[in-house]
Design a protein around this motif. Structure first.
Motif, PDB file in Angstrom:
ATOM      1  N   GLY A  73       0.846  -1.186   0.000  1.00 39.28           N
ATOM      2  CA  GLY A  73       0.000   0.000   0.000  1.00 39.28           C
ATOM      3  C   GLY A  73       0.878   1.231   0.000  1.00 39.28           C
ATOM      4  N   GLU A  74       1.396   1.605  -1.162  1.00 40.20           N
ATOM      5  CA  GLU A  74       2.434   2.640  -1.250  1.00 40.20           C
ATOM      6  C   GLU A  74       1.873   4.050  -1.201  1.00 40.20           C
ATOM      7  N   LYS A  75       0.550   4.192  -1.056  1.00 38.29           N
ATOM      8  CA  LYS A  75       0.017   5.520  -0.725  1.00 38.29           C
ATOM      9  C   LYS A  75       0.621   5.966   0.603  1.00 38.29           C
ATOM     10  N   ASP A  76       0.831   5.019   1.499  1.00 37.89           N
ATOM     11  CA  ASP A  76       1.572   5.261   2.739  1.00 37.89           C
ATOM     12  C   ASP A  76       3.031   4.925   2.441  1.00 37.89           C
ATOM     13  N   SER A  77       3.824   5.945   2.177  1.00 34.40           N
ATOM     14  CA  SER A  77       5.115   5.749   1.511  1.00 34.40           C
ATOM     15  C   SER A  77       6.148   4.990   2.335  1.00 34.40           C
ATOM     16  N   TRP A  78       5.920   4.798   3.624  1.00 34.88           N
ATOM     17  CA  TRP A  78       6.879   4.031   4.423  1.00 34.88           C
ATOM     18  C   TRP A  78       6.950   2.576   3.956  1.00 34.88           C
ATOM     19  N   THR A  79       5.870   2.089   3.322  1.00 35.59           N
ATOM     20  CA  THR A  79       5.828   0.669   2.963  1.00 35.59           C
ATOM     21  C   THR A  79       6.886   0.324   1.918  1.00 35.59           C
ATOM     22  N   GLY A  80       7.029   1.166   0.892  1.00 40.37           N
ATOM     23  CA  GLY A  80       8.049   0.935  -0.117  1.00 40.37           C
ATOM     24  C   GLY A  80       9.444   1.109   0.443  1.00 40.37           C
ATOM     25  N   ALA A  86      -0.377   1.115  -7.193  1.00 41.98           N
ATOM     26  CA  ALA A  86       0.071   0.885  -5.810  1.00 41.98           C
ATOM     27  C   ALA A  86       0.127   2.163  -4.988  1.00 41.98           C
ATOM     28  N   THR A  87       0.418   3.294  -5.619  1.00 40.60           N
ATOM     29  CA  THR A  87       0.542   4.551  -4.872  1.00 40.60           C
ATOM     30  C   THR A  87      -0.813   5.145  -4.490  1.00 40.60           C
ATOM     31  N   SER A  88      -1.895   4.528  -4.956  1.00 38.25           N
ATOM     32  CA  SER A  88      -3.232   4.990  -4.535  1.00 38.25           C
ATOM     33  C   SER A  88      -3.871   4.019  -3.543  1.00 38.25           C
ATOM     34  N   ILE A  89      -3.107   2.994  -3.137  1.00 31.84           N
ATOM     35  CA  ILE A  89      -3.593   1.986  -2.182  1.00 31.84           C
ATOM     36  C   ILE A  89      -2.929   2.245  -0.838  1.00 31.84           C
ATOM     37  N   ASP A  90      -3.716   2.388   0.225  1.00 34.73           N
ATOM     38  CA  ASP A  90      -3.090   2.635   1.519  1.00 34.73           C
ATOM     39  C   ASP A  90      -2.658   1.321   2.171  1.00 34.73           C
ATOM     40  N   ALA A  91      -1.965   1.445   3.300  1.00 35.50           N
ATOM     41  CA  ALA A  91      -1.334   0.267   3.903  1.00 35.50           C
ATOM     42  C   ALA A  91      -2.356  -0.784   4.336  1.00 35.50           C
ATOM     43  N   THR A  92      -3.492  -0.359   4.857  1.00 34.28           N
ATOM     44  CA  THR A  92      -4.503  -1.324   5.267  1.00 34.28           C
ATOM     45  C   THR A  92      -5.063  -2.074   4.066  1.00 34.28           C
ATOM     46  N   ALA A  93      -5.382  -1.337   3.008  1.00 33.86           N
ATOM     47  CA  ALA A  93      -5.911  -1.978   1.808  1.00 33.86           C
ATOM     48  C   ALA A  93      -4.873  -2.918   1.202  1.00 33.86           C
ATOM     49  N   GLY A  94      -3.605  -2.512   1.244  1.00 33.55           N
ATOM     50  CA  GLY A  94      -2.551  -3.380   0.738  1.00 33.55           C
ATOM     51  C   GLY A  94      -2.466  -4.669   1.529  1.00 33.55           C
TER      52      GLY A  94
END
Length: 439
Positions: A204-211, A264-272
């Motif tokens: 969920g790369e909308k939350d950029s810490w994931t990447g 992926a950049t429009s998906i947040d960490a929970t959705a991911g």
């Protein structure tokens, strides 16, 4: 950051515990305004948190403890201000600018919490940990990441490592017999999964810490071990070093291979995470704080775990991205400082017991009394506990190591790789320029 020997010992102790950690869940559901005040005759304590997903054991844990406290203390109203991780970080920065942070909020260790301490916004919690034996529940040395000048400013929720979770049934469907042990095998598995119509890696790369968290695993390997960021900080290396360029190149190969979901950049960490937990993706690189949520999901029986592979023949799989957890801090300007501290003491004392009961106590920062196998913990949880036993060291995340300005450039640079192909040397130079401009 090169990890001191205490960190390895901490994570060995972490084989006794599991939980929530610095990167939290996502999916906003705020029930509070963030302001402190009175509601009728009750004292209202605002508790900002990062546990928004009702399907997860972390959400159930916070609500169970809060509900119990309110029953035992009818004069206290705990108002939950619930956000996902990135939303909470942004909101806290805005609140800090006006010196109006909530009674209890979430901070992250080391470099991330330092600005709030330096601004005098956080209350020392030594009196909180000295009450009821709370201090002795934390793994030895863990509180050091949340302390300055002998004062503890936050109480951590977890002490985790990043791992690869994978769905054995989806692997079998794609004809993959075992998880990858090398980066080339990982790329080959990505192709097999895509050919089978399966999204290879949830994110969920909308939350950029994931990447960033995934990227740092690669850097840990291409550098041949931990300490790259510390070497940069000490002037021994620059971001233009071949190890960093190689890590960017490898990460970009994953993106270009179609490893991640479209958009992926429009998906947040929970959705991911939910993509993995509902069988829509085959792998999920994330902290061990997700063990309980993965276990309790519809695909839980098919989930297993593996170490991040070597990259181009480099790295030790028993070296991990290390994640001392997000932590609970108290506003120095709280209108109800003592009541807030009393509640936080109660919350922290009860967190291990409730988490254990919810099958979510693998990777906690606190010691857990209980026999995991006898309590019915899953094979997945036991496998994760076994990984903790063999940790040989590792690195903290980028944004827990570098200052906020450099970290923001890093997060944006890595995020950009999801939407366009970029020369790895250009990404390296962006990092170096930011580092030199923000000493």
């Amino acid at each position: 950051m090169k990890m001191p020997s205490k960190t390895v010992a901490l994570l060995l102790a972490g084989a006794m515990a599991f939980g929530l950690a610095g990167c939290g869940n996502s999916d906003s559901s705020s029930s509070g305004s963030g302001a402190s005040g009175n509601s009728g005759d009750k004292t209202k304590i605002t508790f900002q948190n990062i546990y928004p997903d009702p399907t997860t054991p972390t959400y159930k844990m916070i609500h169970q403890i809060v509900d119990q406290y309110e029953k035992e203390h009818p004069n206290i109203d705990i108002e939950l201000d619930t956000l996902n991780t990135d939303q909470q970080k942004l909101k806290l920065k805005t609140q800090a600018a006006s010196k109006e942070i909530p009674d209890i909020t979430i901070v992250n260790p080391a470099a991330q919490m330092k600005p709030y301490i330096d601004a005098g916004l956080l209350a020392p919690l030594n009196d909180v940990i000295d009450k009821g034996g709370l201090k002795d529940t934390y793994q030895e040395g863990l509180l050091d990441y949340y302390s300055k000048d002998g004062k503890v400013y936050a109480l951590p929720d977890g002490n985790n490592i990043e791992v690869g979770f994978y769905n054995k049934a989806l692997f079998a469907k794609a004809g993959i017999a075992a998880p990858p042990t090398t980066f080339d095998e990982l790329l080959a598995d990505v192709k097999k999964l895509k050919d089978a119509g399966i999204t290879p890696i949830a994110i969920g790369e909308k939350d950029s810490w994931t990447g960033s968290f995934l990227f740092m695993n690669i850097l840990l390997r291409t550098n041949g071990g931990p300490g790259f960021l510390q070497d940069v900080a000490d002037g021994k290396k620059t971001f233009n070093d071949p190890a960093f360029v190689e890590a960017v190149d490898a990460f970009q190969k994953l993106v270009q291979a179609g490893a991640f979901p479209e958009g992926a950049t429009s998906i947040d960490a929970t959705a991911g995470g939910n993509m993995f937990r509902t069988g829509q993706a085959a792998m999920f690189f994330i902290g061990t704080w997700e063990t309980g949520a993965n276990d309790g999901s519809t695909v839980g029986k098919d989930v297993s775990v593996f170490k991040f592979p070597t990259v181009n023949g480099k790295g030790n799989p028993d070296e991990f991205m290390l994640a001392p957890g997000s932590a609970f801090a108290v506003s120095a300007n709280s209108e109800h400082l003592q009541e807030t501290k009393d509640f936080l003491n109660y919350f922290a004392l009860n967190l291990p017991k409730v988490s254990f009961e919810l099958k979510n106590a693998v990777g906690l920062g606190q010691k857990v009394d209980g026999d995991f196998k006898a309590a019915g913990y899953s094979p997945l949880a036991i496998d994760v506990l076994d990984l903790f036993k063999n940790v040989k060291g590792g690195d903290l995340s980028f944004d827990n190591t570098m200052n906020p300005a450099v970290s923001q450039v890093h997060l944006s640079s890595i995020q950009s790789l999801f939407v366009q192909q970029v020369d790895p040397k250009q990404i390296a130079q962006e990092h170096q320029a930011a580092f030199e401009a923000n000493p």
